[in-house]
Design a protein around this motif. Structure first.
Motif, PDB file in Angstrom:
ATOM      1  N   PHE A   8       0.843  -1.189   0.000  1.00  0.00           N
ATOM      2  CA  PHE A   8       0.000   0.000   0.000  1.00  0.00           C
ATOM      3  C   PHE A   8       0.882   1.243   0.000  1.00  0.00           C
ATOM      4  CE2 PHE A   8      -3.131  -2.935   1.824  1.00  0.00           C
ATOM      5  CZ  PHE A   8      -4.262  -2.592   1.104  1.00  0.00           C
ATOM      6  N   PRO A   9       0.592   2.214  -0.875  1.00  0.00           N
ATOM      7  CA  PRO A   9       1.300   3.495  -0.787  1.00  0.00           C
ATOM      8  C   PRO A   9       0.793   4.275   0.417  1.00  0.00           C
ATOM      9  CG  PRO A   9      -0.408   3.636  -2.444  1.00  0.00           C
ATOM     10  CD  PRO A   9      -0.404   2.212  -1.944  1.00  0.00           C
ATOM     11  N   GLN A  13      -4.596   3.841   1.539  1.00  0.00           N
ATOM     12  CA  GLN A  13      -5.154   2.524   1.815  1.00  0.00           C
ATOM     13  C   GLN A  13      -6.678   2.546   1.836  1.00  0.00           C
ATOM     14  OE1 GLN A  13      -3.288   0.373   4.964  1.00  0.00           O
ATOM     15  NE2 GLN A  13      -4.757  -1.292   4.876  1.00  0.00           N
ATOM     16  N   ALA A  14      -7.267   3.572   2.397  1.00  0.00           N
ATOM     17  CA  ALA A  14      -8.734   3.649   2.470  1.00  0.00           C
ATOM     18  C   ALA A  14      -9.363   3.670   1.078  1.00  0.00           C
ATOM     19  CB  ALA A  14      -9.159   4.879   3.260  1.00  0.00           C
ATOM     20  N   LEU A  15      -8.716   4.361   0.146  1.00  0.00           N
ATOM     21  CA  LEU A  15      -9.218   4.417  -1.232  1.00  0.00           C
ATOM     22  C   LEU A  15      -9.248   3.019  -1.856  1.00  0.00           C
ATOM     23  CD1 LEU A  15     -10.107   6.254  -3.606  1.00  0.00           C
ATOM     24  CD2 LEU A  15      -7.697   6.437  -4.213  1.00  0.00           C
ATOM     25  N   TYR A  16      -8.180   2.249  -1.656  1.00  0.00           N
ATOM     26  CA  TYR A  16      -8.135   0.894  -2.207  1.00  0.00           C
ATOM     27  C   TYR A  16      -9.133  -0.023  -1.505  1.00  0.00           C
ATOM     28  CZ  TYR A  16      -4.084   2.363  -4.837  1.00  0.00           C
ATOM     29  OH  TYR A  16      -3.262   3.015  -5.699  1.00  0.00           O
ATOM     30  N   SER A  22      -6.285  -4.504  -4.390  1.00  0.00           N
ATOM     31  CA  SER A  22      -4.959  -4.229  -3.846  1.00  0.00           C
ATOM     32  C   SER A  22      -4.164  -3.412  -4.849  1.00  0.00           C
ATOM     33  CB  SER A  22      -4.221  -5.538  -3.570  1.00  0.00           C
ATOM     34  OG  SER A  22      -4.900  -6.286  -2.587  1.00  0.00           O
ATOM     35  N   PRO A  23      -3.423  -2.399  -4.386  1.00  0.00           N
ATOM     36  CA  PRO A  23      -2.623  -1.605  -5.303  1.00  0.00           C
ATOM     37  C   PRO A  23      -1.486  -2.410  -5.927  1.00  0.00           C
ATOM     38  CG  PRO A  23      -2.319  -0.856  -3.041  1.00  0.00           C
ATOM     39  CD  PRO A  23      -3.380  -1.894  -3.022  1.00  0.00           C
ATOM     40  N   VAL A  33       1.548  -4.573 -10.125  1.00  0.00           N
ATOM     41  CA  VAL A  33       0.891  -3.330  -9.726  1.00  0.00           C
ATOM     42  C   VAL A  33      -0.414  -3.169 -10.503  1.00  0.00           C
ATOM     43  CG1 VAL A  33       1.104  -0.822  -9.532  1.00  0.00           C
ATOM     44  CG2 VAL A  33       3.137  -2.274  -9.252  1.00  0.00           C
ATOM     45  N   SER A  34      -1.497  -2.927  -9.763  1.00  0.00           N
ATOM     46  CA  SER A  34      -2.793  -2.660 -10.392  1.00  0.00           C
ATOM     47  C   SER A  34      -2.715  -1.397 -11.236  1.00  0.00           C
ATOM     48  CB  SER A  34      -3.865  -2.457  -9.320  1.00  0.00           C
ATOM     49  OG  SER A  34      -4.124  -3.646  -8.637  1.00  0.00           O
TER      50      SER A  34
END
Length: 138
Positions: A8-9, A13-16, A22-23, A33-34
């Motif tokens: 997670f960057p 994290q909440a956005l993903y 998962s990013p 990477v998504s």
């Protein structure tokens, strides 16, 4: 099923979690990477195309950094563009700012009709640092 090794960057994290993906996932010596788009902090599209492309690369770089990678570790790239015929030149003039050094990664570019309000998306596979790349001499 084994637990996924998610990257997670910072601060997103909440956005993903809200969007249920998962990013990035570490698997063996690779980072998958998504697709990253030029979203603002709230997830909404950046309306200016050049800024949107820069934001997509910044979002990508945040994930790469969180995994200990840079764009130079990227081995495969897929980009998606809405209306590439009219937008390709604008998009591609931004790319060298982030692309990394030669030799460049492989690339697949796909023209699409819809990207959830975005015009550009980039997804990559990178080699994780400290792992041995399998190469074959030509």
């Amino acid at each position: 099923m084994a637990t996924r090794n998610v990257v997670f960057p910072a601060g997103r994290q909440a956005l993903y979690e809200r969007n249920r993906y998962s990013p990035a996932i570490r698997s063996n010596d690779l980072l998958f990477v998504s697709g990253q788009v030029g979203s603002r902090e709230d997830g909404s599209p950046e309306p200016d195309l050049e800024v949107q492309v820069r934001r997509a690369f910044e979002n990508l770089n945040a994930i790469l950094t969180a995994a200990g990678c840079t764009f130079d570790d990227v081995i495969d790239v897929t980009v998606f563009m809405v209306d590439p015929e009219s937008k390709f030149e604008t998009i591609w003039k931004v790319v060298p700012e982030y692309w990394g050094n030669a030799p460049h990664p492989t690339l697949t570019a796909v023209g699409v009709t819809w990207l959830y309000g975005f015009d550009f998306e980039i997804k990559v596979i990178a080699k994780l640092p400290g792992t041995t790349a399998q190469t074959q001499a030509a």
